[in-house]
Design a protein around this motif. Structure first.
Motif, PDB file in Angstrom:
ATOM      1  N   LEU A  37     -22.878  -5.844   4.405  1.00  0.00           N
ATOM      2  CA  LEU A  37     -22.196  -6.433   3.251  1.00  0.00           C
ATOM      3  C   LEU A  37     -22.123  -5.454   2.083  1.00  0.00           C
ATOM      4  CD1 LEU A  37     -23.625 -10.074   3.290  1.00  0.00           C
ATOM      5  CD2 LEU A  37     -21.250  -9.395   3.675  1.00  0.00           C
ATOM      6  N   ALA A  38     -22.981  -4.431   2.092  1.00  0.00           N
ATOM      7  CA  ALA A  38     -22.870  -3.384   1.078  1.00  0.00           C
ATOM      8  C   ALA A  38     -21.500  -2.720   1.156  1.00  0.00           C
ATOM      9  CB  ALA A  38     -23.971  -2.345   1.269  1.00  0.00           C
ATOM     10  N   GLY A  39     -20.965  -2.599   2.363  1.00  0.00           N
ATOM     11  CA  GLY A  39     -19.627  -2.046   2.529  1.00  0.00           C
ATOM     12  C   GLY A  39     -18.574  -2.962   1.937  1.00  0.00           C
ATOM     13  N   LEU A  40     -18.810  -4.273   2.047  1.00  0.00           N
ATOM     14  CA  LEU A  40     -17.873  -5.234   1.452  1.00  0.00           C
ATOM     15  C   LEU A  40     -17.833  -5.074  -0.065  1.00  0.00           C
ATOM     16  CD1 LEU A  40     -16.053  -7.703   2.261  1.00  0.00           C
ATOM     17  CD2 LEU A  40     -17.998  -9.140   1.614  1.00  0.00           C
ATOM     18  N   LEU A  41     -18.996  -4.858  -0.675  1.00  0.00           N
ATOM     19  CA  LEU A  41     -19.054  -4.639  -2.120  1.00  0.00           C
ATOM     20  C   LEU A  41     -18.298  -3.380  -2.511  1.00  0.00           C
ATOM     21  CD1 LEU A  41     -22.796  -5.473  -2.924  1.00  0.00           C
ATOM     22  CD2 LEU A  41     -20.822  -7.007  -2.868  1.00  0.00           C
ATOM     23  N   TYR A  42     -18.506  -2.329  -1.734  1.00  0.00           N
ATOM     24  CA  TYR A  42     -17.811  -1.071  -2.023  1.00  0.00           C
ATOM     25  C   TYR A  42     -16.304  -1.249  -1.921  1.00  0.00           C
ATOM     26  CZ  TYR A  42     -16.087   3.673  -1.424  1.00  0.00           C
ATOM     27  OH  TYR A  42     -15.378   4.835  -1.549  1.00  0.00           O
ATOM     28  N   GLY A  43     -15.862  -1.907  -0.858  1.00  0.00           N
ATOM     29  CA  GLY A  43     -14.435  -2.125  -0.677  1.00  0.00           C
ATOM     30  C   GLY A  43     -13.855  -2.997  -1.766  1.00  0.00           C
ATOM     31  N   TYR A  44     -14.601  -4.028  -2.171  1.00  0.00           N
ATOM     32  CA  TYR A  44     -14.091  -4.929  -3.206  1.00  0.00           C
ATOM     33  C   TYR A  44     -13.918  -4.202  -4.525  1.00  0.00           C
ATOM     34  CZ  TYR A  44     -13.306  -8.970  -6.099  1.00  0.00           C
ATOM     35  OH  TYR A  44     -12.722  -9.856  -6.964  1.00  0.00           O
ATOM     36  N   ASP A  45     -14.928  -3.479  -4.948  1.00  0.00           N
ATOM     37  CA  ASP A  45     -14.839  -2.859  -6.268  1.00  0.00           C
ATOM     38  C   ASP A  45     -13.856  -1.710  -6.288  1.00  0.00           C
ATOM     39  OD1 ASP A  45     -16.352  -3.186  -8.935  1.00  0.00           O
ATOM     40  OD2 ASP A  45     -16.242  -1.025  -8.658  1.00  0.00           O
ATOM     41  N   THR A  46     -13.660  -1.051  -5.163  1.00  0.00           N
ATOM     42  CA  THR A  46     -12.697   0.037  -5.104  1.00  0.00           C
ATOM     43  C   THR A  46     -11.289  -0.458  -5.412  1.00  0.00           C
ATOM     44  OG1 THR A  46     -14.031   1.235  -3.473  1.00  0.00           O
ATOM     45  CG2 THR A  46     -11.709   1.832  -3.617  1.00  0.00           C
ATOM     46  N   VAL A  47     -10.958  -1.663  -4.945  1.00  0.00           N
ATOM     47  CA  VAL A  47      -9.595  -2.169  -5.054  1.00  0.00           C
ATOM     48  C   VAL A  47      -9.419  -3.116  -6.237  1.00  0.00           C
ATOM     49  CG1 VAL A  47      -7.795  -3.461  -3.842  1.00  0.00           C
ATOM     50  CG2 VAL A  47      -9.278  -1.903  -2.579  1.00  0.00           C
ATOM     51  N   SER A  48     -10.470  -3.831  -6.631  1.00  0.00           N
ATOM     52  CA  SER A  48     -10.298  -4.844  -7.683  1.00  0.00           C
ATOM     53  C   SER A  48      -9.788  -4.230  -8.982  1.00  0.00           C
ATOM     54  CB  SER A  48     -11.623  -5.574  -7.930  1.00  0.00           C
ATOM     55  OG  SER A  48     -12.619  -4.675  -8.392  1.00  0.00           O
ATOM     56  N   ILE A  49     -10.256  -3.061  -9.343  1.00  0.00           N
ATOM     57  CA  ILE A  49      -9.814  -2.428 -10.586  1.00  0.00           C
ATOM     58  C   ILE A  49      -8.354  -2.003 -10.489  1.00  0.00           C
ATOM     59  CG2 ILE A  49     -10.525  -0.111  -9.913  1.00  0.00           C
ATOM     60  CD1 ILE A  49     -10.734  -1.742 -13.416  1.00  0.00           C
ATOM     61  N   ILE A 130     -23.890   2.433  -9.921  1.00  0.00           N
ATOM     62  CA  ILE A 130     -25.255   2.762  -9.502  1.00  0.00           C
ATOM     63  C   ILE A 130     -25.677   1.853  -8.352  1.00  0.00           C
ATOM     64  CG2 ILE A 130     -27.675   2.784 -10.211  1.00  0.00           C
ATOM     65  CD1 ILE A 130     -26.730   3.533 -13.021  1.00  0.00           C
ATOM     66  N   GLY A 131     -25.378   0.561  -8.497  1.00  0.00           N
ATOM     67  CA  GLY A 131     -25.705  -0.373  -7.423  1.00  0.00           C
ATOM     68  C   GLY A 131     -24.989  -0.043  -6.132  1.00  0.00           C
ATOM     69  N   ILE A 132     -23.703   0.288  -6.229  1.00  0.00           N
ATOM     70  CA  ILE A 132     -22.936   0.656  -5.040  1.00  0.00           C
ATOM     71  C   ILE A 132     -23.498   1.929  -4.414  1.00  0.00           C
ATOM     72  CG2 ILE A 132     -20.689   1.522  -4.265  1.00  0.00           C
ATOM     73  CD1 ILE A 132     -20.726  -1.440  -4.567  1.00  0.00           C
ATOM     74  N   GLY A 133     -23.854   2.907  -5.259  1.00  0.00           N
ATOM     75  CA  GLY A 133     -24.418   4.150  -4.739  1.00  0.00           C
ATOM     76  C   GLY A 133     -25.707   3.925  -3.979  1.00  0.00           C
ATOM     77  N   LEU A 134     -26.573   3.079  -4.517  1.00  0.00           N
ATOM     78  CA  LEU A 134     -27.828   2.767  -3.834  1.00  0.00           C
ATOM     79  C   LEU A 134     -27.568   2.082  -2.495  1.00  0.00           C
ATOM     80  CD1 LEU A 134     -29.945   1.381  -6.830  1.00  0.00           C
ATOM     81  CD2 LEU A 134     -30.235   3.590  -5.693  1.00  0.00           C
ATOM     82  N   ALA A 135     -26.711   1.059  -2.525  1.00  0.00           N
ATOM     83  CA  ALA A 135     -26.463   0.270  -1.316  1.00  0.00           C
ATOM     84  C   ALA A 135     -25.706   1.064  -0.260  1.00  0.00           C
ATOM     85  CB  ALA A 135     -25.693  -1.002  -1.678  1.00  0.00           C
ATOM     86  N   ALA A 136     -24.696   1.814  -0.698  1.00  0.00           N
ATOM     87  CA  ALA A 136     -23.890   2.559   0.265  1.00  0.00           C
ATOM     88  C   ALA A 136     -24.696   3.649   0.947  1.00  0.00           C
ATOM     89  CB  ALA A 136     -22.676   3.166  -0.437  1.00  0.00           C
ATOM     90  N   ALA A 137     -25.614   4.269   0.203  1.00  0.00           N
ATOM     91  CA  ALA A 137     -26.399   5.361   0.774  1.00  0.00           C
ATOM     92  C   ALA A 137     -27.403   4.873   1.809  1.00  0.00           C
ATOM     93  CB  ALA A 137     -27.120   6.115  -0.339  1.00  0.00           C
ATOM     94  N   LEU A 138     -27.822   3.602   1.718  1.00  0.00           N
ATOM     95  CA  LEU A 138     -28.919   3.129   2.559  1.00  0.00           C
ATOM     96  C   LEU A 138     -28.533   2.071   3.573  1.00  0.00           C
ATOM     97  CD1 LEU A 138     -31.745   2.885  -0.116  1.00  0.00           C
ATOM     98  CD2 LEU A 138     -31.390   4.674   1.577  1.00  0.00           C
ATOM     99  N   ALA A 139     -27.343   1.506   3.465  1.00  0.00           N
ATOM    100  CA  ALA A 139     -26.985   0.408   4.367  1.00  0.00           C
ATOM    101  C   ALA A 139     -26.999   0.846   5.829  1.00  0.00           C
ATOM    102  CB  ALA A 139     -25.611  -0.143   3.992  1.00  0.00           C
ATOM    103  N   VAL A 140     -26.337   1.952   6.126  1.00  0.00           N
ATOM    104  CA  VAL A 140     -26.291   2.417   7.513  1.00  0.00           C
ATOM    105  C   VAL A 140     -27.676   2.843   7.981  1.00  0.00           C
ATOM    106  CG1 VAL A 140     -25.291   4.112   9.079  1.00  0.00           C
ATOM    107  CG2 VAL A 140     -23.872   3.075   7.311  1.00  0.00           C
ATOM    108  N   THR A 141     -28.464   3.447   7.091  1.00  0.00           N
ATOM    109  CA  THR A 141     -29.834   3.826   7.436  1.00  0.00           C
ATOM    110  C   THR A 141     -30.641   2.603   7.824  1.00  0.00           C
ATOM    111  OG1 THR A 141     -29.766   5.690   5.893  1.00  0.00           O
ATOM    112  CG2 THR A 141     -31.938   4.928   6.590  1.00  0.00           C
TER     113      THR A 141
END
Length: 220
Positions: A37-49, A130-141
């Motif tokens: 779901l961290a990927g969902l957050l990344y995708g959402y914020d990338t496009v919402s703006i 910052i939140g996206i960076g933390l989540a995106a860096a660790l989700a796959v790990t």
């Protein structure tokens, strides 16, 4: 060389037998979706703006520099989040940092929706970054450390799949919101809904990770 590996194998596993048997697919697939779901957050914020920026331009009479800063501010925060994600994960665990990342994004979404000027919005999006960076860096790990070896590669796709789903979903949400009222409504309120709805998937992500265990690899 066999000693350390044998000792590691004897340590308790928080996922129990579920990570060792081929019947573990359903449980670990749930874990993969939770972290993904961290990927969902990344995708959402990338496009919402992208859907909100035209209305922001009209509301605040943005110049090119300020408009570009609003668009890219999440990346500034993302750099910081990704930079410290590994260190924090080694100290506090993958799960803890993923929860922190989702929490930051949750409050950043609400703050973005309540922004009173462009600078408040830039600050909010930087915090969300910052939140996206933390989540995106660790989700796959987290996914790969929690998955059994025989389905690890299959489950690792969930982050990217949900990122694409987030992009697709956000385009639809932006369209529905923009079509809900006239241009005056979009300028005053529509863009706030576009940015603020990001708090919903962030809350789902945090709740899901609160129910998840720490990754076994971190605990060994």
């Amino acid at each position: 060389m066999t000693g350390p590996f044998q000792a590691a194998n004897k340590q308790s596993n928080p996922l129990g037998e579920l990570t060792q048997s081929r019947g573990s697919g359903r449980y670990t697939f749930g874990l993969a979706l939770s972290a993904g779901l961290a990927g969902l957050l990344y995708g959402y914020d990338t496009v919402s703006i992208s859907g909100a920026i035209d209305f922001l331009h009209l509301r605040y009479h943005l110049g090119t520099l300020l408009e570009g800063t609003i668009m890219s501010s999440i990346m500034f925060g993302g750099i910081l989040g990704a930079m410290f994600a590994g260190f924090l994960a080694d100290q506090y665990g993958r799960r803890c940092v993923l929860i922190a990342g989702g929490t930051l994004f949750f409050f950043a979404s609400l703050l973005s929706a309540l922004a009173i000027d462009p600078f408040t919005l830039i600050a909010a999006r930087s915090i969300g970054g910052i939140g996206i960076g933390l989540a995106a860096a660790l989700a796959v790990t987290y996914i790969t450390e929690s998955a059994p070896t025989h389905i690890r590669g299959t489950l690792a796709f969930s982050y990217q799949m949900l990122a694409v789903c987030g992009i697709f979903m956000t385009n639809i949400i932006n369209y529905v919101i923009a079509s809900h009222g006239d241009i005056a409504w979009d300028i005053n309120l529509g863009w706030r809904w576009m940015l603020g709805i990001g708090a919903v998937p962030a809350a789902v992500f945090v709740v899901a990770m609160l129910q998840a265990p720490e990754s076994p690899r971190f605990l060994t």
